[in-house]
Design an enzyme around this catalytic site. Structure first.
Site, PDB file in Angstrom:
ATOM      1  N   GLU A   1       6.181   1.285  -5.090  1.00  0.00           N
ATOM      2  CA  GLU A   1       5.075   2.232  -5.254  1.00  0.00           C
ATOM      3  C   GLU A   1       5.420   3.394  -6.187  1.00  0.00           C
ATOM      4  O   GLU A   1       4.747   4.420  -6.200  1.00  0.00           O
ATOM      5  CB  GLU A   1       4.648   2.764  -3.878  1.00  0.00           C
ATOM      6  CG  GLU A   1       4.115   1.679  -2.970  1.00  0.00           C
ATOM      7  CD  GLU A   1       3.771   2.193  -1.580  1.00  0.00           C
ATOM      8  OE1 GLU A   1       2.819   2.965  -1.466  1.00  0.00           O
ATOM      9  OE2 GLU A   1       4.478   1.819  -0.630  1.00  0.00           O
TER      10      GLU A   1
ATOM     11  N   SER B   1       0.328   0.716  -0.055  1.00  0.00           N
ATOM     12  CA  SER B   1      -0.491   0.395  -1.230  1.00  0.00           C
ATOM     13  C   SER B   1      -0.887  -1.086  -1.276  1.00  0.00           C
ATOM     14  O   SER B   1      -1.241  -1.613  -2.325  1.00  0.00           O
ATOM     15  CB  SER B   1       0.223   0.774  -2.534  1.00  0.00           C
ATOM     16  OG  SER B   1       0.354   2.165  -2.644  1.00  0.00           O
TER      17      SER B   1
ATOM     18  N   TYR C   1      -6.091   0.475  -7.248  1.00  0.00           N
ATOM     19  CA  TYR C   1      -5.613   1.275  -8.373  1.00  0.00           C
ATOM     20  C   TYR C   1      -6.072   0.798  -9.748  1.00  0.00           C
ATOM     21  O   TYR C   1      -5.816   1.451 -10.742  1.00  0.00           O
ATOM     22  CB  TYR C   1      -4.082   1.350  -8.342  1.00  0.00           C
ATOM     23  CG  TYR C   1      -3.590   2.005  -7.076  1.00  0.00           C
ATOM     24  CD1 TYR C   1      -3.827   3.354  -6.830  1.00  0.00           C
ATOM     25  CD2 TYR C   1      -2.915   1.270  -6.112  1.00  0.00           C
ATOM     26  CE1 TYR C   1      -3.394   3.950  -5.663  1.00  0.00           C
ATOM     27  CE2 TYR C   1      -2.476   1.868  -4.937  1.00  0.00           C
ATOM     28  CZ  TYR C   1      -2.713   3.198  -4.728  1.00  0.00           C
ATOM     29  OH  TYR C   1      -2.284   3.788  -3.570  1.00  0.00           O
TER      30      TYR C   1
ATOM     31  N   ARG D   1      -3.475   9.625   6.711  1.00  0.00           N
ATOM     32  CA  ARG D   1      -4.681   8.812   6.532  1.00  0.00           C
ATOM     33  C   ARG D   1      -4.525   7.561   7.372  1.00  0.00           C
ATOM     34  O   ARG D   1      -3.490   6.891   7.313  1.00  0.00           O
ATOM     35  CB  ARG D   1      -4.880   8.440   5.059  1.00  0.00           C
ATOM     36  CG  ARG D   1      -6.310   7.955   4.763  1.00  0.00           C
ATOM     37  CD  ARG D   1      -6.424   7.247   3.431  1.00  0.00           C
ATOM     38  NE  ARG D   1      -5.877   5.900   3.513  1.00  0.00           N
ATOM     39  CZ  ARG D   1      -4.926   5.449   2.713  1.00  0.00           C
ATOM     40  NH1 ARG D   1      -4.380   6.216   1.801  1.00  0.00           N
ATOM     41  NH2 ARG D   1      -4.486   4.206   2.854  1.00  0.00           N
TER      42      ARG D   1
ATOM     43  N   ASP E   1      -5.858   3.822   8.498  1.00  0.00           N
ATOM     44  CA  ASP E   1      -6.651   2.666   8.075  1.00  0.00           C
ATOM     45  C   ASP E   1      -7.034   1.846   9.299  1.00  0.00           C
ATOM     46  O   ASP E   1      -6.189   1.546  10.153  1.00  0.00           O
ATOM     47  CB  ASP E   1      -5.854   1.807   7.100  1.00  0.00           C
ATOM     48  CG  ASP E   1      -5.550   2.535   5.800  1.00  0.00           C
ATOM     49  OD1 ASP E   1      -6.309   3.471   5.457  1.00  0.00           O
ATOM     50  OD2 ASP E   1      -4.558   2.189   5.132  1.00  0.00           O
TER      51      ASP E   1
ATOM     52  N   GLU F   1      -2.805   0.952  10.309  1.00  0.00           N
ATOM     53  CA  GLU F   1      -1.603   1.737  10.015  1.00  0.00           C
ATOM     54  C   GLU F   1      -1.964   3.188   9.760  1.00  0.00           C
ATOM     55  O   GLU F   1      -3.117   3.534   9.518  1.00  0.00           O
ATOM     56  CB  GLU F   1      -0.858   1.172   8.806  1.00  0.00           C
ATOM     57  CG  GLU F   1      -1.627   1.214   7.501  1.00  0.00           C
ATOM     58  CD  GLU F   1      -0.824   0.617   6.356  1.00  0.00           C
ATOM     59  OE1 GLU F   1       0.195   1.223   5.985  1.00  0.00           O
ATOM     60  OE2 GLU F   1      -1.210  -0.450   5.852  1.00  0.00           O
TER      61      GLU F   1
ATOM     62  N   ASN G   1      -0.780   6.315   7.249  1.00  0.00           N
ATOM     63  CA  ASN G   1      -0.066   6.687   6.023  1.00  0.00           C
ATOM     64  C   ASN G   1       0.295   8.164   6.102  1.00  0.00           C
ATOM     65  O   ASN G   1      -0.589   9.024   6.084  1.00  0.00           O
ATOM     66  CB  ASN G   1      -0.959   6.437   4.808  1.00  0.00           C
ATOM     67  CG  ASN G   1      -1.394   4.990   4.695  1.00  0.00           C
ATOM     68  OD1 ASN G   1      -0.718   4.181   4.104  1.00  0.00           O
ATOM     69  ND2 ASN G   1      -2.526   4.670   5.305  1.00  0.00           N
TER      70      ASN G   1
ATOM     71  N   GLY H   1      -2.110   8.792  -0.861  1.00  0.00           N
ATOM     72  CA  GLY H   1      -2.157   9.031  -2.295  1.00  0.00           C
ATOM     73  C   GLY H   1      -2.899  10.301  -2.686  1.00  0.00           C
ATOM     74  O   GLY H   1      -3.802  10.759  -1.990  1.00  0.00           O
TER      75      GLY H   1
END
Length: 307
Positions: free
Chosen positions: A17, A147, A213, A252, A254, A267, A269, A273
């Site tokens: 990443e 990611s 991305y 964050r 998910d 998960e 984070n 990002g």
């Protein structure tokens, strides 16, 4: 925190990443510089404690903003080094970071906290037999990392072998889990409270690296169109996951909302990002928090907590 403190934005790293991290760091550096801070980028190129210490000390920073993603960024090791140096820094501590990065351990924590997670099986290179899952499709992903790098969906045994081989390129352990048909949702946490939920509608089969991305037409619905009851349950699940791991100030989360409107946590984070495509800034913007304000709040919280 006054503007005389030099801020070092740790970026790059050696994980898969790295490029995402450099993009995040560039945005963070611009935001802090625009607010009048003395800010420098610190590019981490070796996973070595002495290298990191010497590099940070060479920049004479008084505060560290972590914009590293993946291993040696989100897994607690860099946080431990910075704490040993006595420097304040952004985000979660070593233990929470390590737990969040480990998809197997974090799911045990989520389950203990009463949260739903997909049925799953962890395998390593010596023991590749998948147990406890019935039928296809299944989701295959590295047991650490982010990611969506190395993530695949397998529809048969041949596809499963290929997906497992691919995931092992990025981790020593792999997670195989049931594929839950439903809506992909993410909930940002800021100041230890949930932001508006975002629904992710990728044009591809799932929200992989290219969908995140590259310009693959992914649609982001901000805020997600949900009933008040469902939105409340999503936010509660996200905040419970954040707290169960012991995360600090922001993250964050998910999730998948299945066809029966049940929320499954995938998960957390701990360093989401900060790119132009990133979801935490998108959710913050929905509440009237500009990107610069978001970065400033995260910076000030890190300084307060560790001073």
């Amino acid at each position: 925190m006054d503007n005389s403190t030099r801020i070092g934005v740790l970026m790059g790293g050696c994980s898969s990443e790295r490029e995402v991290s450099l993009k995040s760091a560039g945005q963070v550096i611009s935001a802090l510089a625009a607010r009048g801070f003395d800010v420098v980028g610190v590019d981490i190129k070796k996973e070595n404690k002495n290298h990191v210490r010497d590099l940070i000390e060479s920049y004479d920073v008084g505060f560290v903003f972590l914009a590293l993603h993946g291993g040696f960024g989100e897994d607690g090791r860099i946080q431990k080094i910075i704490e040993e140096m006595g420097l304040p820094y952004t985000g979660s501590g070593p233990k929470a970071s390590a737990l969040a990065m480990d998809k197997v351990s974090s799911r045990k924590v989520f389950t203990s906290a009463g949260l739903k997670v997909p049925k799953h099986c962890a395998i390593d290179k010596r023991h590749r037999k998948v147990k406890g899952l019935n039928g296809f499709p299944v989701v295959v992903k590295p047991a650490d990392g982010g990611s969506s790098i190395g993530l695949s969906i397998a529809d048969n045994q041949q596809g499963l072998k290929k997906a497992i081989d691919n995931a092992f390129k990025y981790s020593k352990a792999v997670l195989v889990e049931e594929y839950i048909q439903g809506r992909e949702v993410t909930v940002g946490i800021l100041e230890d409270r949930p932001l508006p939920a975002i629904e992710i509608k990728p044009k591809r089969r799932f929200f992989d690296y290219k969908a995140k991305y590259e310009n693959f037409g992914t649609e982001y619905i901000v805020p997600a169109v949900l009933s008040a009851r469902i939105e409340k349950s999503l936010k509660e699940a996200a905040l419970a996951a954040h707290k169960a791991l012991g995360c600090s100030f922001f993250s964050r989360v998910d999730l998948i909302l299945d066809n029966n409107m049940a929320a499954y946590v995938l998960e957390v984070n701990t360093i989401p990002g900060f790119t132009t495509h990133s979801l935490l800034p998108m959710a913050a913007q929905q509440e009237g928090i500009s990107f610069q304000d978001l970065v400033l709040r995260i910076t000030e919280a890190g300084f307060r907590k560790r001073r």
